[in-house]
Design a protein around this motif. Sequence first.
Motif, PDB file in Angstrom:
ATOM      1  N   SER A  61     -14.527   4.333   2.315  1.00  0.00           N
ATOM      2  CA  SER A  61     -14.819   2.908   2.187  1.00  0.00           C
ATOM      3  C   SER A  61     -15.546   2.392   3.418  1.00  0.00           C
ATOM      4  O   SER A  61     -15.123   2.636   4.550  1.00  0.00           O
ATOM      5  N   PRO A  62     -16.653   1.651   3.234  1.00  0.00           N
ATOM      6  CA  PRO A  62     -17.378   1.097   4.379  1.00  0.00           C
ATOM      7  C   PRO A  62     -16.586   0.037   5.126  1.00  0.00           C
ATOM      8  O   PRO A  62     -16.841  -0.239   6.294  1.00  0.00           O
ATOM      9  N   THR A  63     -15.571  -0.564   4.474  1.00  0.00           N
ATOM     10  CA  THR A  63     -14.778  -1.606   5.120  1.00  0.00           C
ATOM     11  C   THR A  63     -13.511  -1.065   5.767  1.00  0.00           C
ATOM     12  O   THR A  63     -12.830  -1.783   6.483  1.00  0.00           O
ATOM     13  N   LYS A  64     -13.193   0.207   5.504  1.00  0.00           N
ATOM     14  CA  LYS A  64     -12.001   0.814   6.116  1.00  0.00           C
ATOM     15  C   LYS A  64     -12.270   2.297   6.298  1.00  0.00           C
ATOM     16  O   LYS A  64     -11.815   3.145   5.538  1.00  0.00           O
ATOM     17  N   GLN A  65     -13.024   2.600   7.346  1.00  0.00           N
ATOM     18  CA  GLN A  65     -13.551   3.947   7.517  1.00  0.00           C
ATOM     19  C   GLN A  65     -12.496   4.983   7.896  1.00  0.00           C
ATOM     20  O   GLN A  65     -12.715   6.176   7.739  1.00  0.00           O
ATOM     21  N   ASN A  66     -11.341   4.524   8.385  1.00  0.00           N
ATOM     22  CA  ASN A  66     -10.290   5.468   8.777  1.00  0.00           C
ATOM     23  C   ASN A  66      -9.244   5.671   7.677  1.00  0.00           C
ATOM     24  O   ASN A  66      -8.188   6.249   7.911  1.00  0.00           O
ATOM     25  N   ALA A  67      -9.548   5.186   6.473  1.00  0.00           N
ATOM     26  CA  ALA A  67      -8.579   5.290   5.378  1.00  0.00           C
ATOM     27  C   ALA A  67      -8.362   6.746   4.980  1.00  0.00           C
ATOM     28  O   ALA A  67      -9.311   7.507   4.823  1.00  0.00           O
ATOM     29  N   LYS A  68      -7.105   7.113   4.819  1.00  0.00           N
ATOM     30  CA  LYS A  68      -6.759   8.472   4.415  1.00  0.00           C
ATOM     31  C   LYS A  68      -7.109   8.670   2.944  1.00  0.00           C
ATOM     32  O   LYS A  68      -6.745   7.858   2.091  1.00  0.00           O
ATOM     33  N   PRO A  69      -7.812   9.751   2.617  1.00  0.00           N
ATOM     34  CA  PRO A  69      -8.215   9.968   1.220  1.00  0.00           C
ATOM     35  C   PRO A  69      -7.032  10.317   0.318  1.00  0.00           C
ATOM     36  O   PRO A  69      -6.057  10.915   0.757  1.00  0.00           O
ATOM     37  N   MET A  70      -7.156   9.924  -0.952  1.00  0.00           N
ATOM     38  CA  MET A  70      -6.147  10.259  -1.956  1.00  0.00           C
ATOM     39  C   MET A  70      -6.847  10.929  -3.133  1.00  0.00           C
ATOM     40  O   MET A  70      -7.880  10.457  -3.601  1.00  0.00           O
ATOM     41  N   THR A  71      -6.277  11.998  -3.619  1.00  0.00           N
ATOM     42  CA  THR A  71      -6.860  12.686  -4.764  1.00  0.00           C
ATOM     43  C   THR A  71      -6.450  11.985  -6.062  1.00  0.00           C
ATOM     44  O   THR A  71      -5.400  11.323  -6.117  1.00  0.00           O
ATOM     45  N   PRO A  72      -7.250  12.117  -7.112  1.00  0.00           N
ATOM     46  CA  PRO A  72      -6.849  11.572  -8.415  1.00  0.00           C
ATOM     47  C   PRO A  72      -5.515  12.130  -8.891  1.00  0.00           C
ATOM     48  O   PRO A  72      -4.761  11.441  -9.577  1.00  0.00           O
ATOM     49  N   GLU A  73      -5.227  13.361  -8.504  1.00  0.00           N
ATOM     50  CA  GLU A  73      -3.957  13.988  -8.907  1.00  0.00           C
ATOM     51  C   GLU A  73      -2.758  13.277  -8.281  1.00  0.00           C
ATOM     52  O   GLU A  73      -1.738  13.044  -8.940  1.00  0.00           O
ATOM     53  N   THR A  74      -2.893  12.927  -6.986  1.00  0.00           N
ATOM     54  CA  THR A  74      -1.809  12.195  -6.315  1.00  0.00           C
ATOM     55  C   THR A  74      -1.645  10.816  -6.930  1.00  0.00           C
ATOM     56  O   THR A  74      -0.523  10.339  -7.128  1.00  0.00           O
ATOM     57  N   THR A 129       0.846  -1.191   0.000  1.00  0.00           N
ATOM     58  CA  THR A 129       0.000   0.000   0.000  1.00  0.00           C
ATOM     59  C   THR A 129       0.880   1.238   0.000  1.00  0.00           C
ATOM     60  O   THR A 129       1.861   1.314   0.738  1.00  0.00           O
ATOM     61  N   ALA A 130       0.524   2.198  -0.836  1.00  0.00           N
ATOM     62  CA  ALA A 130       1.253   3.471  -0.871  1.00  0.00           C
ATOM     63  C   ALA A 130       0.241   4.603  -0.921  1.00  0.00           C
ATOM     64  O   ALA A 130      -0.608   4.649  -1.804  1.00  0.00           O
ATOM     65  N   LYS A 131       0.358   5.514   0.028  1.00  0.00           N
ATOM     66  CA  LYS A 131      -0.558   6.656   0.091  1.00  0.00           C
ATOM     67  C   LYS A 131       0.121   7.966  -0.317  1.00  0.00           C
ATOM     68  O   LYS A 131      -0.529   8.996  -0.444  1.00  0.00           O
ATOM     69  N   THR A 132       1.434   7.889  -0.484  1.00  0.00           N
ATOM     70  CA  THR A 132       2.201   9.060  -0.913  1.00  0.00           C
ATOM     71  C   THR A 132       3.214   8.625  -1.967  1.00  0.00           C
ATOM     72  O   THR A 132       3.536   7.433  -2.084  1.00  0.00           O
ATOM     73  N   LEU A 133       3.730   9.584  -2.701  1.00  0.00           N
ATOM     74  CA  LEU A 133       4.754   9.281  -3.703  1.00  0.00           C
ATOM     75  C   LEU A 133       6.000   8.713  -3.033  1.00  0.00           C
ATOM     76  O   LEU A 133       6.626   7.789  -3.546  1.00  0.00           O
ATOM     77  N   GLU A 134       6.336   9.242  -1.873  1.00  0.00           N
ATOM     78  CA  GLU A 134       7.517   8.759  -1.139  1.00  0.00           C
ATOM     79  C   GLU A 134       7.372   7.277  -0.786  1.00  0.00           C
ATOM     80  O   GLU A 134       8.308   6.489  -0.968  1.00  0.00           O
ATOM     81  N   GLN A 135       6.192   6.892  -0.294  1.00  0.00           N
ATOM     82  CA  GLN A 135       5.945   5.485   0.039  1.00  0.00           C
ATOM     83  C   GLN A 135       5.994   4.613  -1.213  1.00  0.00           C
ATOM     84  O   GLN A 135       6.495   3.486  -1.177  1.00  0.00           O
ATOM     85  N   ALA A 136       5.476   5.134  -2.316  1.00  0.00           N
ATOM     86  CA  ALA A 136       5.465   4.372  -3.562  1.00  0.00           C
ATOM     87  C   ALA A 136       6.881   4.088  -4.061  1.00  0.00           C
ATOM     88  O   ALA A 136       7.206   2.955  -4.441  1.00  0.00           O
TER      89      ALA A 136
END
Length: 218
Positions: A135-148, A109-116
């Motif tokens: 997401s109903p299965t992961k309600q605390n998930a940090k949002p990601m924009t289409p741009e990111t 899983t990568a939520k930032t370019l650095e993690q990727a």
Amino acid sequence: MDKNTLLLYAITDNDCIGERDFFREVENALKGGVTILQLREKNMSTEHLIEKAKKLRPICNKYNVPLIINDDVQAAIQSGADGVHVGADDMDVAEIRKKTGNNFIIGATAKTLEQAIKAQNQGADYLGCGALFPSPTKQNAKPMTPETLKQITSSINIPVVAIGGLTYDNIDIIKDSGVSGAAVISAIFAENDTEKAASQLKQKISQIVWGVESGVWS
């Protein structure tokens, strides 16, 4: 890793399946066109996870679909699964690669370019990036924009699968993002007809990602 394998990435969820037969619903989803399956059981012991994965293996083999285990590297190895998917805060990809060798699929899983970039450099085969929607299965998930998301796909060489609240109705958000496919949970397993849900999703995603009907190349 063949990026086509990531086109329709199904992730299991017992709460979505409910009282229905778990293995029958999974097989129906594979029959409908799922291209890769992740067994996700957050509250299950390693022993029981291995047992469940071993029952899934022949079903996945029947449809030539790789079986990935969420988080539990030991369960993935001992069950004979094709790979493991780990979060950014789990075991480093490099450590897993040392344990498993080159023929074992490692998703990260990568939520930032650095993690990727870090995951790619450590030997990940693919990335899961999101959440694009709540997401109903992961309600605390940090949002990601289409741009990111697009920034990540344009900066790395390994394939990326989009994730996070994706459904048949909102899946168009991945258009022109550079992803190889989409990962879904409830969009398949919360539906009464999992085979039909998977089939319709595969057709729509293949049109978005490749500009063709799913039957043309699959």
